[in-house]
Structures are given as C-alpha cells and as structure tokens.
Design an enzyme around this catalytic site. Structure first.
Site, mmCIF file in Angstrom:
data_model
loop_
_atom_site.group_PDB
_atom_site.id
_atom_site.type_symbol
_atom_site.label_atom_id
_atom_site.label_comp_id
_atom_site.label_asym_id
_atom_site.label_seq_id
_atom_site.Cartn_x
_atom_site.Cartn_y
_atom_site.Cartn_z
ATOM 1 N N HIS A 1 0.837 -1.200 0.000
ATOM 2 C CA HIS A 1 0.000 0.000 0.000
ATOM 3 C C HIS A 1 0.873 1.252 0.000
ATOM 4 O O HIS A 1 1.955 1.280 0.593
ATOM 5 C CB HIS A 1 -0.912 0.003 1.225
ATOM 6 C CG HIS A 1 -2.059 0.964 1.115
ATOM 7 N ND1 HIS A 1 -1.903 2.319 1.316
ATOM 8 C CD2 HIS A 1 -3.367 0.769 0.816
ATOM 9 C CE1 HIS A 1 -3.076 2.921 1.147
ATOM 10 N NE2 HIS A 1 -3.977 2.002 0.840
ATOM 11 N N HIS A 2 0.371 2.294 -0.662
ATOM 12 C CA HIS A 2 1.122 3.542 -0.777
ATOM 13 C C HIS A 2 1.359 4.195 0.582
ATOM 14 O O HIS A 2 2.291 5.006 0.739
ATOM 15 C CB HIS A 2 0.369 4.514 -1.689
ATOM 16 C CG HIS A 2 1.257 5.455 -2.434
ATOM 17 N ND1 HIS A 2 2.513 5.818 -1.987
ATOM 18 C CD2 HIS A 2 1.086 6.130 -3.608
ATOM 19 C CE1 HIS A 2 3.057 6.671 -2.831
ATOM 20 N NE2 HIS A 2 2.218 6.877 -3.828
ATOM 21 N N CYS A 3 0.557 3.893 1.585
ATOM 22 C CA CYS A 3 0.802 4.456 2.917
ATOM 23 C C CYS A 3 2.066 3.868 3.540
ATOM 24 O O CYS A 3 2.611 4.430 4.491
ATOM 25 C CB CYS A 3 -0.397 4.226 3.839
ATOM 26 S SG CYS A 3 -0.605 2.528 4.399
ATOM 27 N N ASN B 1 6.676 7.381 3.091
ATOM 28 C CA ASN B 1 6.643 8.267 1.940
ATOM 29 C C ASN B 1 7.438 9.538 2.234
ATOM 30 O O ASN B 1 7.173 10.206 3.242
ATOM 31 C CB ASN B 1 5.197 8.639 1.594
ATOM 32 C CG ASN B 1 4.453 7.503 0.934
ATOM 33 O OD1 ASN B 1 4.484 7.350 -0.280
ATOM 34 N ND2 ASN B 1 3.783 6.686 1.727
#
Length: 449
Positions: free
Chosen positions: A136-138, A292
């Site tokens: 997941h991008h998180c 990120n």
C-alpha cells in the site's frame, strides 16, 4: 507503535474517499528458469520478514482520528495470507501477464492485516516465472518500494538493504520550546520563502487546465501496458543535447500523450496535459525506511510541439524553472509543519481534498532509480523489473519509470473503460525515444570533421 506521517495518512484517506481505487504500488520481477517450490519460496520470504518488522504490522486508527494512525503488530499474522500462486492461461505470454497485473492493481488490501502481498506466477512462457510484490502507498513510495522488492531478492554477504520500520519520533517538549522561542524570528522568513515557492503551484492546481480525455471519472477495472528503452540509448540522447535522463523520459511521455490525443481527434494545445511529477525528498540515510518522502512538480507537457527535439528542449526548460523555484522543498516544509497539527485536522484536510473533483492534472509520471546491479531470486537471474502504480483523483493514466541494470521500463496503468488505447501510449513512448536517438546520432555525425 510508530505513528504514520501525514502524507502516509493521506493515502489512506484518499483510498477511503473513492470506492473505485486501490492504492497499491508494485514491481513485477521476470525471473529466468524454473520457479522454486512453495516451501522454498516461503522460507526465503520469511527470512526477509525477519529483517523488517513493518511487514508484520497493520494500521490501527483511533476513533474520530483524534490521534494519528499507528503501526501495530498483527496478533494473527500468518505469512500464508500474503503469498499467492497463480498460473497464466495459455499462451502464458506477456499480454497474459499484463492482464493479470491489471487485475491485481484493482484489488484492495485487507486492512485487518499488514498491507502487502506477494503473487508468484509459475508458468511464464520462455522458461521464465514472475513475482509481483505489492504494498500500500501508505507504507512505501517509489524508492522505498524498490528497497522492499530488493529485500525479497537474494542477499550477497555483507550487502543488501536492511529495512527500517521506525521514523523519528515527534519533537519532545524541549524541542518544541526551542522552536517556539525562535518562531518570531524564523516564521516571517519561512513564510515568505514558502509563499514565493508555493504560489505558482497553488495557482496551477486551482486553475482549470484546457482539458482532455485523460482527466475524468474512473471505474474499478484497470489496464496495464509496458514500454521499454535502454539506459545507454537514454544517456546517448542526454549527452548529445545537454539534458538529464529524467528530461528524456518525460519528453518521451509527452510524445506519447501527443500521439494519443491526435489519434483521438483531440487538439494537443498548450496546457492540455499538466503532469504531476513526484520528486523524492529521501536522504541517503533514510533509503531503507518504509514510508513516503516525496514532493511534486506540476509542469505542463509540451504536447503542442511537433518537433521531437524542440519538445525535449521545452521539457528541460519547464522542469528547470519548476525546480529553481524551490517548489518541492516548500511542499516538503509544508508537510513537515503538518506533523505539528492535531491528527484529526490533518485527516479531515486530506478527506476534503480527496473529494474535490480536480480538473487540473491529467497525468502522473514518476521516475524511480532502481538497482544498478543484476539481482537474483532463489539463485535465478532477475531478467527485468516492471513497475506498476495506481490511478486516482480523475487521473485515467499514470506512468512509472524504473531503471534496472541497463534497462529503462515504463509501466503504464490506465482506467479500463476510458483507456482502451493504452497500448498507443506504450508505442508513443518507444517512438519518442527512437526519434530523439536518431536526432542525437545525426548531431554526432554532423559534428565529425
């Protein structure tokens, strides 16, 4: 338990706001030879997990988002939940693999468990097999996602990434007191600097673009295509025209969007395609931290320019101007300030922003430096790595650009219903590189006595 950074939280809010999207970032390894047995693969993956506790953690949110979401150990962690095996239908070629990748990009992660998975495709044509690693991008951005992928490859003695799960803790009371004392001196200077850098970005984001069919509502299904170039070719173009590798890649992307617009009988006018280009703000020390650390630029692709070399020059000049303004650094400062705000305020800000139907940006192109040296998995050579990223917020196409050894691969994700011609984007990128390569060799020949 470590708190999620505001940007990490933002990706969860973005996904929650739109039932049509899944924010998983992936990499597909094409591997030579026969695949390992399931027991061998699972044992090797378990060793990788021991080097990174984050892969055993799930996200826990507080009621009403009164505090920031945190990573907590999954009490029911089971590695088998994160590994799947699939066989492609005959002829088990790249087209079949791309269809499978598109299907996987549409699938959401189970929030009750750690937000990653590994899919093994054991029957790829040409005596090959494949592995799709998705998170997941998180949890990851482009660079940390590549580091995660490398963590699942074979390790050389004394080499290889050891991933970190924790980010620095929020400032303590003493640090906050010092900052508060300096605030009357620092705040005006910081505010002027950030306003000067962010004003063009905010203006660009608020001002509607000319509009194209690349911006609009998206459905649940995906398409996936691939374009290829070699780094020696890209460097040859770079040296001939005094630009960067990223400039060449973005110019090829502009060439592709121009070609598709023309094929769709749309006028490729100035301002038709504004592109979001993520910029890594990750330091070398934070290379192995899963989170990120990105900012972004918002240049306009010069799709109205017909000449390939003039198009490359326009791309180079635009990106140089955006970088010189310090836009990326200003956005990073803004995100840093967000860590001092109440978590509920941050969550609701992202929630409101995600519901805003943006009409300004039509594309996303992210360039991620991948491994420079050849990798192996279970003693088999990794022949190629294909990047794949999600679409969201009315962006009907996104392009991930990943280097590996001497290759440069463009992974293109599209909305199924509105991008039936996604292969034209791949063809346009390869044509754009070929045109620039031909021009660069003409320049070299003309310079010879």
């Amino acid at each position: 338990m470590a708190e999620l950074h505001p940007l990490d939280t933002g990706f969860i809010e973005l996904e929650d706001s739109d039932r049509h999207i899944s924010l998983g970032i992936g990499a597909v390894a094409i591997v030579a030879g026969e695949p390992p047995t399931r027991d061998e693969f699972t044992a090797a993956l378990a060793a990788g997990l021991r080097r990174n506790p984050r892969l055993r953690q799930r996200v826990r949110r507080a009621p009403w988002d009164l505090t920031a979401p945190v990573w907590e150990d999954d009490p029911n962690f089971d590695l088998a939940h994160h590994i799947r095996w699939k066989a492609l239908p005959r002829p088990a070629d790249e087209e079949s693999l791309r269809e499978l990748v598109a299907e996987e990009l549409a699938e959401r992660f189970d929030r009750d468990h750690p937000l990653w998975e590994c899919l093994v495709v054991d029957n790829l044509a040409g005596d090959r097999w494949a592995v799709l690693v998705r998170a997941h991008h998180c949890m990851v951005d482009g660079i940390s996602g590549v580091t995660l992928f490398e963590n699942f490859c074979d390790r050389v003695a004394g080499d290889g990434p050891v991933l970190a799960s924790e980010r620095p803790a929020r400032p303590g009371l003493a640090d906050l007191a010092v900052r508060a004392a300096r605030l009357p001196l620092d705040a005006p200077r910081l505010a002027v600097s950030m306003l000067r850098a962010l004003a063009p970005v905010l203006y660009a984001a608020a001002r509607p673009a000319a509009g194209s069919s690349f911006n609009g509502p998206i459905g649940r299904q995906r398409r996936y295509a691939v374009a290829r170039a070699t780094l020696p070719q890209i460097r040859e173009i770079r040296e001939a025209f005094g630009v960067t590798v990223n400039d060449v890649a973005v110019a090829a992307v502009a060439s592709a969007y121009r070609a598709v617009l023309l094929r769709r009988d749309e006028q490729p006018a100035h301002g038709t395609v504004r592109v979001l280009i993520p910029v890594s703000m990750r330091t070398a020390e934070a290379k192995d931290v899963l989170d990120n650390r990105v900012s972004a630029l918002l240049p306009i692709l010069p799709v109205e320019v017909a000449d390939p070399l003039e198009r490359l020059t326009a791309v180079h000049e635009q990106i140089s101007v955006h970088r010189s303004r310090g836009e990326a650094d200003a956005q990073r400062s803004l995100l840093s300030l967000a860590t001092l705000l109440p978590s509920a305020m941050v969550a609701w800000t992202f929630r409101l922003a995600s519901h805003y139907p943006q009409h300004t940006v039509s594309a996303l192109a992210t360039n991620v430096p991948g491994p420079r040296h050849p990798l192996t998995m279970h003693g088999r050579e990794v022949l190629e790595i294909l990047p794949c990223i999600p679409i969201a917020m009315r962006l009907r196409t996104t392009i991930a650009i990943l280097s590996y050894a001497d290759r440069l691969v463009f992974g293109i994700t599209g909305d199924y219903d509105s991008t039936p011609d996604i292969d034209l984007l791949a063809e346009g990128i390869e044509t754009g590189v070929a045109e620039l390569l031909s021009r660069s060799r003409s320049v070299v020949l003309s310079d010879r006595p």
